[in-house]
Design an enzyme around this catalytic site. Structure first.
Site, PDB file in Angstrom:
ATOM      1  CG  HIS A   1      -3.433   9.412   2.273  1.00 19.89           C
ATOM      2  ND1 HIS A   1      -2.106   9.382   1.908  1.00 19.89           N
ATOM      3  CD2 HIS A   1      -3.553   8.623   3.387  1.00 19.89           C
ATOM      4  CE1 HIS A   1      -1.448   8.627   2.766  1.00 19.89           C
ATOM      5  NE2 HIS A   1      -2.299   8.154   3.663  1.00 19.89           N
TER       6      HIS A   1
ATOM      7  CG  ASN B   1       0.041   5.287   3.806  1.00 13.92           C
ATOM      8  OD1 ASN B   1       0.457   6.417   3.532  1.00 13.92           O
ATOM      9  ND2 ASN B   1      -0.783   5.057   4.812  1.00 13.92           N
TER      10      ASN B   1
ATOM     11  CB  CYS C   1      -1.570  10.475   5.989  1.00 14.35           C
ATOM     12  SG  CYS C   1      -0.641   9.019   6.481  1.00 14.35           S
TER      13      CYS C   1
HETATM   14  O1  UT7 Z   1      -2.336   6.682   6.170  1.00 10.83           O
HETATM   15  C1  UT7 Z   1      -2.878   6.662   7.441  1.00 10.83           C
HETATM   16  C2  UT7 Z   1      -4.098   5.953   7.440  1.00 10.83           C
HETATM   17  N1  UT7 Z   1      -3.896   4.532   7.487  1.00 10.83           N
HETATM   18  C3  UT7 Z   1      -4.820   3.787   6.964  1.00 10.83           C
HETATM   19  O2  UT7 Z   1      -5.719   4.306   6.389  1.00 10.83           O
HETATM   20  C4  UT7 Z   1      -4.778   2.298   7.171  1.00 10.83           C
HETATM   21  C5  UT7 Z   1      -6.153   1.839   7.529  1.00 10.83           C
HETATM   22  N2  UT7 Z   1      -6.279   0.434   7.782  1.00 10.83           N
HETATM   23  C6  UT7 Z   1      -6.113  -0.524   6.831  1.00 10.83           C
HETATM   24  O3  UT7 Z   1      -5.744  -0.246   5.711  1.00 10.83           O
HETATM   25  C7  UT7 Z   1      -6.496  -1.935   7.193  1.00 10.83           C
HETATM   26  O4  UT7 Z   1      -7.144  -1.937   8.430  1.00 10.83           O
HETATM   27  C8  UT7 Z   1      -5.307  -2.931   7.233  1.00 10.83           C
HETATM   28  C9  UT7 Z   1      -4.820  -3.197   5.824  1.00 10.83           C
HETATM   29  C10 UT7 Z   1      -4.204  -2.371   8.101  1.00 10.83           C
HETATM   30  C11 UT7 Z   1      -5.761  -4.275   7.821  1.00 10.83           C
HETATM   31  O5  UT7 Z   1      -6.813  -4.798   7.064  1.00 10.83           O
HETATM   32  P1  UT7 Z   1      -8.148  -5.321   7.790  1.00 10.83           P
HETATM   33  O6  UT7 Z   1      -8.997  -5.863   6.735  1.00 10.83           O
HETATM   34  O7  UT7 Z   1      -8.676  -4.182   8.617  1.00 10.83           O
HETATM   35  O8  UT7 Z   1      -7.590  -6.480   8.671  1.00 10.83           O
HETATM   36  P2  UT7 Z   1      -7.612  -6.652  10.266  1.00 10.83           P
HETATM   37  O9  UT7 Z   1      -6.682  -5.714  10.933  1.00 10.83           O
HETATM   38  O10 UT7 Z   1      -9.039  -6.668  10.723  1.00 10.83           O
HETATM   39  O11 UT7 Z   1      -7.014  -8.107  10.403  1.00 10.83           O
HETATM   40  C12 UT7 Z   1      -7.677  -9.265   9.842  1.00 10.83           C
HETATM   41  C13 UT7 Z   1      -6.803 -10.487  10.027  1.00 10.83           C
HETATM   42  C14 UT7 Z   1      -6.247 -10.629  11.443  1.00 10.83           C
HETATM   43  O12 UT7 Z   1      -6.254 -11.977  11.756  1.00 10.83           O
HETATM   44  P3  UT7 Z   1      -7.422 -12.625  12.672  1.00 10.83           P
HETATM   45  O13 UT7 Z   1      -7.365 -11.873  13.966  1.00 10.83           O
HETATM   46  O14 UT7 Z   1      -8.692 -12.394  11.912  1.00 10.83           O
HETATM   47  O15 UT7 Z   1      -7.027 -14.068  12.768  1.00 10.83           O
HETATM   48  C15 UT7 Z   1      -4.826 -10.144  11.334  1.00 10.83           C
HETATM   49  O16 UT7 Z   1      -3.975 -10.733  12.286  1.00 10.83           O
HETATM   50  O17 UT7 Z   1      -5.639 -10.382   9.178  1.00 10.83           O
HETATM   51  C16 UT7 Z   1      -4.451 -10.597   9.952  1.00 10.83           C
HETATM   52  N3  UT7 Z   1      -3.374  -9.818   9.333  1.00 10.83           N
HETATM   53  C17 UT7 Z   1      -2.602 -10.305   8.357  1.00 10.83           C
HETATM   54  N4  UT7 Z   1      -2.584 -11.489   7.726  1.00 10.83           N
HETATM   55  C18 UT7 Z   1      -1.685 -11.663   6.756  1.00 10.83           C
HETATM   56  C19 UT7 Z   1      -2.998  -8.545   9.617  1.00 10.83           C
HETATM   57  N5  UT7 Z   1      -1.978  -8.207   8.816  1.00 10.83           N
HETATM   58  C20 UT7 Z   1      -1.715  -9.269   8.036  1.00 10.83           C
HETATM   59  C21 UT7 Z   1      -0.781  -9.513   7.011  1.00 10.83           C
HETATM   60  N6  UT7 Z   1      -0.805 -10.709   6.397  1.00 10.83           N
HETATM   61  N7  UT7 Z   1       0.102  -8.585   6.608  1.00 10.83           N
END
Ligand code: UT7
Length: 323
Positions: free
Chosen positions: A252, A282, A115
């Site tokens: 980004h 992204n 990225c």
């Molecule tokens: O370009 C390279 C750099 N990449 C990035 O910068 C990405 C950085 N990370 C992110 O953007 C975020 O961490 C994500 C969007 C990937 C995830 O968001 P989050 O607020 O950090 O969520 P999380 O991973 O802490 O997950 C929260 C909950 C989980 O469920 P439980 O364990 O709380 O029951 C996940 O299983 O959300 C669940 N979850 C989803 N639910 C519905 C994860 N993905 C999804 C989904 N739909 N697509």
């Protein structure tokens, strides 16, 4: 003192024809439009179809950037293509662009920094221009990440999109002061210890099959928020600027919440931040040149901006420039 500065003469972009809305993904994996919009700010992303490829998109963006710049392919001294999803193991996407443009001279190569790739490529191009090796450099950022996404993994498949952006850089003699136009400075970093937080295994040199993107999202998110405001401050300070001098932040486009947190840390209002994540998702190395192209009508000559990114590796960095 007179020095050579790399100025952006023109930009271009290319997106796959098909745009995929969140609702369509919700029909494939256990997710919802509401979750994706709230957690990421993404509403849709473009996904490459059968006849579309990284090199094809990069060539289309490059062609448009040259046209906007009023520069013929014969005047280009170097092509630097940032990508993590090249069409072939070799040769480079950059040489495909070179051939596609009908160039019979100069040199071309790829840069792989995920990225942050576009910022790495821009910084390398700036060195060639400053030391007089090249006068005109075409820099592209292009990806078809959809081809290395695990379409059954809801935590990653909702994030990524495909596309390409390009800029034409040209050498101009300037004063060597902070009021010069063009690239004013950059800071690049990497830390290979962070490998496991974001990677796609199965490269041509490994014995394993082609892998897909694996990410520990929350950890990547935390690092991005920590590092992005820091690197923006660093490039500003190195150029003799303060946060108040900044006209634009071009981040980004990974997640709207990361971008908002960075702007908040910098005390920057969101109307100074270029946002395209809602309709591009992204696109890795393509996200910054796509954003530059889309926002170019809002930029005024002389506007001060910082571009910043963090990605797999980790790699990260910032580039300060005056439009
Ligand atoms: O370009 C390279 C750099 N990449 C990035 O910068 C990405 C950085 N990370 C992110 O953007 C975020 O961490 C994500 C969007 C990937 C995830 O968001 P989050 O607020 O950090 O969520 P999380 O991973 O802490 O997950 C929260 C909950 C989980 O469920 P439980 O364990 O709380 O029951 C996940 O299983 O959300 C669940 N979850 C989803 N639910 C519905 C994860 N993905 C999804 C989904 N739909 N697509």
């Amino acid at each position: 003192m007179s020095i050579l500065r790399a100025r952006i003469l023109g930009t271009g972009s290319a997106l796959p024809e098909k745009s995929v809305a969140n609702a369509e993904l919700a029909s494939r994996v256990d997710t919802s439009d509401e979750w994706i919009t709230q957690r990421t700010g993404i509403r849709s992303r473009h996904i490459a179809g059968e006849g579309e490829s990284t090199a094809g998109l990069a060539l289309a963006a490059a062609t448009q950037a040259l046209k906007e710049s009023g520069i013929g392919a014969a005047q280009v001294d170097a092509v630097i293509a940032a990508t993590t999803t090249p069409d072939e193991i070799f040769p480079s996407v950059a040489t495909r662009i070179q051939a596609g443009l009908g160039m019979t001279r100069g040199f071309a190569f790829d840069v792989q920094a995920v990225c942050s790739g576009f910022l790495y490529a821009l910084t390398v191009a700036d060195q060639f221009i400053r030391n007089g090796t090249a006068r005109t450099v075409l820099v592209t950022g292009a990806e078809t990440l959809s081809r290395i996404v695990d379409w059954t993994d809801r935590s990653t498949c909702i994030l990524f999109g495909d596309g390409a952006g390009a800029v034409v850089l040209r050498a101009f003699e300037d004063e060597g002061s902070s009021s010069d136009r063009g690239i004013l400075g950059s800071r690049l970093y990497s830390d290979g210890r962070m490998h496991d937080l974001l990677y796609a295994a199965g490269g041509p040199g490994s014995a394993g099959p082609k892998g897909a993107i694996k990410m520990q999202g929350r950890e990547v998110f935390r690092h991005a928020v920590d590092e992005m405001a820091k690197v923006v401050d660093e490039v500003l300070t190195a150029g003799g600027f303060s946060r108040a001098d900044l006209d634009w932040l071009v981040p980004h486009q990974a997640n709207r919440r990361i971008i908002e947190a960075t702007a908040q840390k910098l005390g920057l209002s969101m109307d100074k931040v270029v946002l395209t994540v809602d309709h591009h998702g992204n696109t890795s190395a393509a996200s910054i040149p796509l954003a530059l192209h889309e926002a170019r009508a809002r930029f005024r000559p002389g506007d001060l901006m910082v571009l910043e990114a963090l990605g797999g590796g980790f790699t990260w960095g910032g580039v300060a420039l005056r439009w």
